[in-house]
Design a protein around this motif. Structure first.
Motif, PDB file in Angstrom:
ATOM      1  N   ALA A  38       0.839  -1.207   0.000  1.00 44.84           N
ATOM      2  CA  ALA A  38       0.000   0.000   0.000  1.00 44.84           C
ATOM      3  C   ALA A  38       0.877   1.262   0.000  1.00 44.84           C
ATOM      4  CB  ALA A  38      -0.929  -0.007   1.213  1.00 44.84           C
ATOM      5  N   ILE A  39       1.924   1.262   0.819  1.00 45.99           N
ATOM      6  CA  ILE A  39       2.841   2.413   0.861  1.00 45.99           C
ATOM      7  C   ILE A  39       3.455   2.629  -0.523  1.00 45.99           C
ATOM      8  CG2 ILE A  39       5.114   3.163   1.721  1.00 45.99           C
ATOM      9  CD1 ILE A  39       4.412   1.796   4.396  1.00 45.99           C
ATOM     10  N   THR A  40       3.852   1.528  -1.149  1.00 48.11           N
ATOM     11  CA  THR A  40       4.561   1.599  -2.425  1.00 48.11           C
ATOM     12  C   THR A  40       3.613   2.048  -3.547  1.00 48.11           C
ATOM     13  OG1 THR A  40       5.927  -0.199  -1.581  1.00 48.11           O
ATOM     14  CG2 THR A  40       6.119   0.286  -3.910  1.00 48.11           C
ATOM     15  N   VAL A  41       2.438   1.456  -3.598  1.00 42.96           N
ATOM     16  CA  VAL A  41       1.445   1.844  -4.617  1.00 42.96           C
ATOM     17  C   VAL A  41       1.098   3.330  -4.482  1.00 42.96           C
ATOM     18  CG1 VAL A  41      -1.016   1.597  -5.202  1.00 42.96           C
ATOM     19  CG2 VAL A  41       0.448  -0.423  -5.068  1.00 42.96           C
ATOM     20  N   ASN A  42       0.922   3.791  -3.252  1.00 44.16           N
ATOM     21  CA  ASN A  42       0.531   5.195  -3.053  1.00 44.16           C
ATOM     22  C   ASN A  42       1.545   6.167  -3.646  1.00 44.16           C
ATOM     23  OD1 ASN A  42      -1.936   4.952  -1.756  1.00 44.16           O
ATOM     24  ND2 ASN A  42      -1.035   4.817   0.286  1.00 44.16           N
ATOM     25  N   ASP A  43       2.826   5.806  -3.618  1.00 37.66           N
ATOM     26  CA  ASP A  43       3.811   6.732  -4.179  1.00 37.66           C
ATOM     27  C   ASP A  43       3.996   6.536  -5.688  1.00 37.66           C
ATOM     28  OD1 ASP A  43       5.871   8.856  -3.768  1.00 37.66           O
ATOM     29  OD2 ASP A  43       7.107   7.312  -4.721  1.00 37.66           O
ATOM     30  N   TRP A  44       4.069   5.301  -6.142  1.00 32.87           N
ATOM     31  CA  TRP A  44       4.410   5.036  -7.551  1.00 32.87           C
ATOM     32  C   TRP A  44       3.223   5.184  -8.486  1.00 32.87           C
ATOM     33  CZ3 TRP A  44       9.292   3.694  -9.494  1.00 32.87           C
ATOM     34  CH2 TRP A  44      10.289   3.529  -8.527  1.00 32.87           C
ATOM     35  N   CYS A  45       2.022   4.988  -7.985  1.00 26.02           N
ATOM     36  CA  CYS A  45       0.877   4.853  -8.885  1.00 26.02           C
ATOM     37  C   CYS A  45      -0.168   5.949  -8.702  1.00 26.02           C
ATOM     38  CB  CYS A  45       0.232   3.484  -8.687  1.00 26.02           C
ATOM     39  SG  CYS A  45       1.405   2.112  -8.732  1.00 26.02           S
ATOM     40  N   SER A  46       0.176   7.036  -8.016  1.00 27.69           N
ATOM     41  CA  SER A  46      -0.803   8.115  -7.810  1.00 27.69           C
ATOM     42  C   SER A  46      -0.703   9.165  -8.899  1.00 27.69           C
ATOM     43  CB  SER A  46      -0.565   8.810  -6.459  1.00 27.69           C
ATOM     44  OG  SER A  46      -0.967   7.992  -5.406  1.00 27.69           O
ATOM     45  N   LYS A  47      -1.858   9.684  -9.283  1.00 25.12           N
ATOM     46  CA  LYS A  47      -1.879  10.810 -10.226  1.00 25.12           C
ATOM     47  C   LYS A  47      -1.786  12.112  -9.425  1.00 25.12           C
ATOM     48  CE  LYS A  47      -5.706   9.260 -12.374  1.00 25.12           C
ATOM     49  NZ  LYS A  47      -6.755   9.054 -13.363  1.00 25.12           N
ATOM     50  N   GLU A  48      -1.608  13.211 -10.142  1.00 28.45           N
ATOM     51  CA  GLU A  48      -1.471  14.532  -9.526  1.00 28.45           C
ATOM     52  C   GLU A  48      -2.641  14.853  -8.572  1.00 28.45           C
ATOM     53  OE1 GLU A  48       1.310  16.130 -10.042  1.00 28.45           O
ATOM     54  OE2 GLU A  48       0.699  17.805  -8.744  1.00 28.45           O
ATOM     55  N   ASP A  49      -3.856  14.449  -8.971  1.00 29.07           N
ATOM     56  CA  ASP A  49      -5.027  14.766  -8.135  1.00 29.07           C
ATOM     57  C   ASP A  49      -5.155  13.813  -6.941  1.00 29.07           C
ATOM     58  OD1 ASP A  49      -5.876  12.380  -9.196  1.00 29.07           O
ATOM     59  OD2 ASP A  49      -7.644  13.172 -10.215  1.00 29.07           O
ATOM     60  N   GLY A  50      -4.208  12.879  -6.799  1.00 19.88           N
ATOM     61  CA  GLY A  50      -4.229  11.964  -5.649  1.00 19.88           C
ATOM     62  C   GLY A  50      -4.848  10.615  -5.966  1.00 19.88           C
ATOM     63  N   SER A  51      -5.625  10.526  -7.029  1.00 15.70           N
ATOM     64  CA  SER A  51      -6.271   9.243  -7.344  1.00 15.70           C
ATOM     65  C   SER A  51      -5.253   8.261  -7.917  1.00 15.70           C
ATOM     66  CB  SER A  51      -7.424   9.453  -8.316  1.00 15.70           C
ATOM     67  OG  SER A  51      -6.912   9.900  -9.554  1.00 15.70           O
ATOM     68  N   LEU A  52      -5.636   6.973  -7.931  1.00 12.31           N
ATOM     69  CA  LEU A  52      -4.721   5.948  -8.439  1.00 12.31           C
ATOM     70  C   LEU A  52      -4.788   5.871  -9.958  1.00 12.31           C
ATOM     71  CD1 LEU A  52      -5.237   3.013  -5.900  1.00 12.31           C
ATOM     72  CD2 LEU A  52      -3.225   4.492  -6.145  1.00 12.31           C
ATOM     73  N   ASP A  53      -3.630   5.744 -10.574  1.00  9.74           N
ATOM     74  CA  ASP A  53      -3.562   5.486 -12.011  1.00  9.74           C
ATOM     75  C   ASP A  53      -3.825   3.983 -12.196  1.00  9.74           C
ATOM     76  OD1 ASP A  53      -1.678   6.567 -14.709  1.00  9.74           O
ATOM     77  OD2 ASP A  53      -2.193   4.455 -14.448  1.00  9.74           O
TER      78      ASP A  53
END
Ligand SMILES: Nc1ncnc2c1ncn2[C@@H]1O[C@H](COP(=O)(O)OP(=O)(O)OP(=O)(O)O)[C@@H](O)[C@H]1O
Ligand SMILES: N[C@@H](CCO)C(=O)O
Length: 316
Positions: free
Chosen positions: A223-238
């Motif tokens: 979860a920590i890793t996904v939150n940094d690598w896979c977030s878009k500018e608006d905070g949502s997940l890519d």
């Protein structure tokens, strides 16, 4: 810059001599990083990184050294503490605990693509598999209890409109405490952000900075890793990046039903942890020449994770 303790050349010359790696040719402070002082060091036999530990639990340093030895022995691309001729890994320099490690090649990736995320997912699963059978014990110093203690204190400095989000997240953390037992545990990196991974083109060449590592639920690390690598500018997940990372991870270590169920809560908890730690750091280092990460980024991500669209791939 974040070199908290500047070094004189003669101090470093004396420090590196017992490693038997040749004379000191060059060294320079590293500007990135926000917790410890780091230096690139060139000796006759190669390139190294010297770290002076500036904060945290000094008693835990043997844990970090042992963990990196275990991961290095499992053939993971991680640094590890070099030993002097007398077998010493942990030494003192300028009054601070000091470690000399090999310098890993590669560069940080700012804008990851799906291939980068696959590499990171695979690496994280390998890290968990390497320690899952016999995790080295260490509690997190920024775990659930820490969040429940710091959250209400920090609430006093937040604008009113941010309080409902904080309260909601803290209530979820309080409920989560009793639900973690069925989750498989391992040693977690617990800070595998883009600035702690090195790439050579599409290939992951190194993972550094294990100073937040502890033994806990593998899912939390993901979860920590996904939150940094896979977030878009608006905070949502890519969607594409998240699915790439989750698929690569689960190809090595398939998920369990209990993990799929707790995935959204884990993503939110991981956002809360870094929102709080960034608020604390921003306060502590205000006005100093220290790299400060923006807390707002994690508030936005937490807000966006109220509705998680990417489920954990889980086959019955
Ligand atoms: N073994 C290594 N090989 C190559 N580069 C390294 C190594 N260790 C550290 N670095 C470089 O030094 C920088 C700072 O290191 P690190 O992230 O460990 O510092 P920190 O102060 O603990 O940072 P953080 O803010 O992530 O907690 C890294 O971003 C990386 O560029
Ligand atoms: N990776 C952390 C800083 C070091 O723990 C952050 O971005 O807030």
């Amino acid at each position: 810059m974040s070199v908290f303790t500047p070094l004189e050349r003669h101090e470093l010359e004396a420090f590196v001599a017992p490693y038997g790696l040749g004379r000191l040719l060059d060294f320079q402070g590293i500007a990135e990083g926000s917790e410890n002082s780091n230096f690139f060091v060139t000796l006759e036999q190669g390139e190294y990184v010297l770290t002076l530990i500036e904060r945290g639990q000094m008693d835990d340093l043997p844990f970090f050294i042992k963990l990196l030895d275990v991961l290095h022995a499992a053939d993971l691309p991680v640094p590890y503490a070099l030993r002097t001729g007398d077998g010493l890994a942990l030494r003192k320099l300028a009054g601070k605990p000091a470690l000399l490690q090999p310098r890993l090649s590669g560069k940080h990736v700012q804008e990851p693509n799906a291939q980068h995320c696959r590499e990171v997912g695979t690496l994280l699963a390998r890290l968990h598999l390497a320690t899952g059978k016999n995790p080295l014990p260490r509690p997190s110093d920024r775990g659930l209890e820490w969040m429940l203690e710091k959250g209400p204190e920090l609430a006093l400095q937040l604008p009113d409109e941010q309080l409902p989000l904080l309260r909601e997240a803290l209530a979820e953390v309080a409920r989560l405490k009793n639900r973690l037992l069925p989750l498989p545990i391992a040693n977690l990196h617990a800070d595998l952000f883009r600035d702690n991974a090195l790439f050579d083109g599409p290939h992951l060449t190194g993972v550094i900075d294990f100073y937040n590592a502890f033994a806990g639920p593998m899912l939390y690390d993901l979860a920590i890793t996904v939150n940094d690598w896979c977030s878009k500018e608006d905070g949502s997940l890519d969607l594409q990046l998240t699915q790439a990372m989750l698929a690569a991870y689960s190809a090595k270590r398939p998920f369990r039903a209990a993990e799929a169920e707790l995935w959204p809560a884990m993503l939110r908890t991981a956002c809360l942890r870094f929102w709080l730690s960034r608020l604390i750091a921003a306060q502590a280092f205000a006005g100093q020449q220290v790299l400060i990460h923006d807390p707002e980024v994690f508030r936005r991500r937490l807000q966006a994770r109220r509705h998680v669209q990417v489920a954990l791939p889980f086959a019955l």
